[in-house]
Design an enzyme around this catalytic site. Structure first.
Site, PDB file in Angstrom:
ATOM      1  N   ARG A 125       0.822  -1.228   0.000  1.00 17.20           N
ATOM      2  CA  ARG A 125       0.000   0.000   0.000  1.00 17.20           C
ATOM      3  C   ARG A 125       0.850   1.270   0.000  1.00 17.20           C
ATOM      4  NH1 ARG A 125      -3.046  -2.603   3.986  1.00 17.20           N
ATOM      5  NH2 ARG A 125      -4.707  -3.846   3.070  1.00 17.20           N
ATOM      6  N   LYS A 147       1.988  11.621 -10.738  1.00 15.78           N
ATOM      7  CA  LYS A 147       1.151  10.715 -11.527  1.00 15.78           C
ATOM      8  C   LYS A 147       1.937   9.452 -11.842  1.00 15.78           C
ATOM      9  CE  LYS A 147      -1.912  13.814 -14.074  1.00 15.78           C
ATOM     10  NZ  LYS A 147      -2.349  14.151 -15.434  1.00 15.78           N
ATOM     11  N   GLU A 189       7.716  19.872 -24.443  1.00 14.99           N
ATOM     12  CA  GLU A 189       7.006  20.062 -23.172  1.00 14.99           C
ATOM     13  C   GLU A 189       7.487  21.328 -22.454  1.00 14.99           C
ATOM     14  OE1 GLU A 189       4.458  18.554 -21.609  1.00 14.99           O
ATOM     15  OE2 GLU A 189       4.194  16.737 -22.799  1.00 14.99           O
ATOM     16  N   LYS A 231       6.036  23.332 -13.197  1.00 15.81           N
ATOM     17  CA  LYS A 231       5.117  22.211 -13.039  1.00 15.81           C
ATOM     18  C   LYS A 231       4.840  21.969 -11.561  1.00 15.81           C
ATOM     19  CE  LYS A 231       3.670  17.661 -14.201  1.00 15.81           C
ATOM     20  NZ  LYS A 231       3.772  16.455 -14.993  1.00 15.81           N
ATOM     21  N   GLU A 241      -5.566  16.916  -9.505  1.00 18.05           N
ATOM     22  CA  GLU A 241      -6.110  17.172 -10.829  1.00 18.05           C
ATOM     23  C   GLU A 241      -7.573  17.590 -10.835  1.00 18.05           C
ATOM     24  OE1 GLU A 241      -5.945  14.008 -13.884  1.00 18.05           O
ATOM     25  OE2 GLU A 241      -4.805  15.541 -14.913  1.00 18.05           O
ATOM     26  N   ARG A 245      -4.766  21.990 -12.508  1.00 21.79           N
ATOM     27  CA  ARG A 245      -3.796  21.127 -13.159  1.00 21.79           C
ATOM     28  C   ARG A 245      -4.106  20.913 -14.642  1.00 21.79           C
ATOM     29  NH1 ARG A 245      -0.855  16.226 -10.069  1.00 21.79           N
ATOM     30  NH2 ARG A 245       0.368  15.409 -11.759  1.00 21.79           N
ATOM     31  N   ASN A 249      -2.479  20.439 -19.668  1.00 14.58           N
ATOM     32  CA  ASN A 249      -2.967  19.696 -20.828  1.00 14.58           C
ATOM     33  C   ASN A 249      -2.882  20.498 -22.127  1.00 14.58           C
ATOM     34  OD1 ASN A 249      -3.691  17.033 -20.461  1.00 14.58           O
ATOM     35  ND2 ASN A 249      -5.789  17.389 -21.178  1.00 14.58           N
ATOM     36  N   HIS A 252      -2.296  18.906 -25.422  1.00 16.66           N
ATOM     37  CA  HIS A 252      -2.441  17.456 -25.216  1.00 16.66           C
ATOM     38  C   HIS A 252      -3.783  16.915 -25.702  1.00 16.66           C
ATOM     39  CE1 HIS A 252       1.215  17.916 -22.974  1.00 16.66           C
ATOM     40  NE2 HIS A 252       1.239  16.641 -22.643  1.00 16.66           N
ATOM     41  N   HIS A 256      -2.868  13.892 -27.682  1.00 14.98           N
ATOM     42  CA  HIS A 256      -3.228  12.523 -27.289  1.00 14.98           C
ATOM     43  C   HIS A 256      -4.022  11.821 -28.385  1.00 14.98           C
ATOM     44  CE1 HIS A 256      -2.835  13.322 -22.681  1.00 14.98           C
ATOM     45  NE2 HIS A 256      -1.751  12.747 -23.163  1.00 14.98           N
ATOM     46  N   HIS A 269       5.686  11.386 -28.143  1.00 13.93           N
ATOM     47  CA  HIS A 269       4.688  12.149 -27.379  1.00 13.93           C
ATOM     48  C   HIS A 269       4.874  13.650 -27.577  1.00 13.93           C
ATOM     49  CE1 HIS A 269       1.950  13.346 -24.234  1.00 13.93           C
ATOM     50  NE2 HIS A 269       2.915  13.978 -23.589  1.00 13.93           N
TER      51      HIS A 269
END
Lengths: 374, 374
Positions: A125, A147, A189, A231, A241, A245, A249, A252, A256, A269
């Site tokens: 955990r 993330k 980025e 960031k 998020e 946040r 994006n 993106h 994406h 990417h």
């Protein structure tokens, strides 16, 4: 080359963790772990290629400080980021033994950081995580913000957890072995961060794109550190998020979608994000938010870094489906992140479908790149 | 029987969530979800047996409130709590569609709650979770506190996450179909809570053990609600399991070891905990913490509930290894949770190995049960 080192403090909820950016950070890994209060054993999950190039420096840096180290490899490449590889990492961790005071150290690019990070988030955990990103993209993006996760046949990053690292070590020297194309994709980025959050950084980047591709040490470390800092600030305001946040994006939404419809093996990417930023800037201009001159500046910087500005041959209609399936979509309404100018950002849910259609049409038919500034 | 309903507010970090205990809670599920602010679709992950007995009531309760519901089953029993079943639940969730505003509803015992809870914790990096425990053990224990996870061939619950539910619905009526043995094992956890945290609850339990096994409605709901409340208080003080939460491990150090060496198929969890409490009370008495009279009270209550007080035939040495491998062990030092009397608790790291040896010897050779009070 002179040693360069920048230390940042990244806030995440009630905690904070250091991110160290520099040219000889791997050799100091053990000292940094000790400084961060990590006293247990180190379980290294490493990208195979990254380990071959730079693993010895890390190992020496850990062992000189007296850490007990065990390491395992995961295959390089996005295809490894799945439940089967994760299961192997669980098996390995439990075989070599792991206690809550030990840490998992992710050594490699974003795939390795995400997967090993998710293993750290979920074994017992949750055990402490150290991110040691070895690609530019992972240094400026994936390693910061907590993330973690894996892909699923139905989409990328659909399974995961938020798990903040206890320490991030970004060794600029590790970038020397990166292919130029991957380097450029990493800078995409950084352009994104500058475009939405920092006009001064944007000006610095557009003043010397060639020096970025040549990895001029002081500029590189400064740009990486500033990008991490930016960031970190966004994430600190919004660890889990919600609205804030989402600004990250930028580029993106379309990016994406481009990756999804091309099976993730045509564009890197950062390249897809670059095209997405070109699309977003066109949307912003048509919405009356962004001046044509500022749009040209962004697109020129993207082109100067050798990044693609369009994706000719794709079908605009095909791009819609993955955009609507994005996990940030709420009841099928898209939130667009737009930049009204360098260093500025706006979230808009009122972008007309017809306008998006027009932009997708442009991106998929245009074969011209914006002029490269002389 | 008259409707019984108790509402509790469980704190967890900065959040709080309601736990509703009562005799017709399933029928009100939809109303409770709405009250808890859950407005998305409901993805039910159900234990197959529980669904067959009580699923219709839940489904009606959700649909009458207008919720869109999809459901899937997982097999009953601990063996289903693994990565393969989890993978199937991921596949199903992504096939029927899940967004961050939807919730995962776990309907069944602890296995189902843990596994579905872990899926909720990790799908899209976390969606809201509703726990609807249908066994006594899950109602008083597993559904509260945010622990989710799965087993690994090397041990139970070795993979998981902390993910607090948004709502817990404990329907006392669902317990009517439980075998008496399973009911007794559930009461073992309630005895544990009373022994370490609430002398008044302990006195109430020991006054009428037969009524507990007969599920006298008012007493049952009161004892369940109080047990949930006590666990909620401990968890609120220590969401992520540092020192305070360890008190809940009373009876579990030996209990877990007994389960491990018997392959989890000789004793129910609560039965193993019962034996563990007998062992812990003997340790406490020998350490001079617990009076012989109070030790006799605890052991008599355990026996009166038809729970085992020893595990003849096991090898004492075999029990050591899983105790030392427990994920709460720090560098191979055991922390013992002892009860100096009903409603009292002490953490001790100074219990001599020889004393533990003697207690394990007693537990594995004794065939006598303490006298049942008349």
């Amino acid at each position: 080359m002179a040693a360069v080192e920048r230390r940042l403090e990244i806030r995440a909820g009630s905690h904070a963790y250091p991110a160290v950016v520099g040219s000889n950070v791997l050799e100091q890994a053990g000292a940094e772990l000790a400084r961060a209060g990590l006293r247990g054993r180190v379980r290294v999950v490493a990208d195979e290629l990254a380990w071959r190039c730079h693993g010895a420096r890390l190992l020496e840096g850990l062992q000189v400080a007296g850490y007990a180290v065990a390491f395992t490899f995961i295959p390089s490449g996005e295809t490894a980021k799945n439940l089967a590889t994760l299961s192997e990492v669980y098996d390995w961790l439990l075989k070599v033994g792991v206690e809550r005071g030990d840490c998992v150290l992710a050594f490699g690019g974003g795939v390795c950081g995400d997967l090993a990070g998710f293993a750290a988030a979920t074994i017992l955990r949750g055990v402490p995580l150290v991110q040691v990103p070895t690609t530019l993209l992972a240094q400026v993006d994936a390693s910061i913000g907590g993330k973690t996760g894996i892909d699923h046949p139905r989409g990328k990053n659909l399974i995961g957890a938020f798990h903040q690292p206890r320490l991030v070590l970004a060794d600029v020297g590790a970038l020397a072995t990166l292919p130029r194309r991957e380097l450029a994709a990493g800078w995409a980025e950084v352009v994104k961060m500058a475009m939405i959050l920092d006009a001064a950084l944007f000006a610095e980047l557009e003043a010397q794109p060639a020096a970025l591709l040549d990895m001029e040490p002081a500029l590189t470390a400064r740009a990486i550190a500033r990008s991490i800092e930016l960031k970190g600030q966004v994430v600190a305001e919004d660890e889990r998020e919600a609205e804030r946040r989402m600004v990250l994006n930028y580029g993106h939404t379309i990016g994406h979608a481009i990756e999804a419809v091309t099976g993730y093996d045509v564009f890197l990417h950062g390249e897809a994000v670059a095209i997405g930023m070109v699309g977003a800037s066109l949307l912003a201009e048509r919405m009356g938010l962004l001046s044509p001159a500022d749009r040209a500046r962004q697109d020129a910087l993207i082109a100067a870094l050798g990044l693609p500005c369009s994706c000719p041959g794709l079908r605009p209609e095909a791009l819609w489906m993955p955009m609507l399936q994005d996990k940030k979509a709420r009841s099928h309404r898209l939130t667009w992140v737009l930049a009204p100018g360098p260093g500025q950002v706006a979230l808009r849910r009122d972008v007309p479908t017809s306008l998006v259609d027009a932009v997708l049409h442009y991106l998929t038919t245009s074969t011209e790149s914006p002029p490269v500034p002389v």
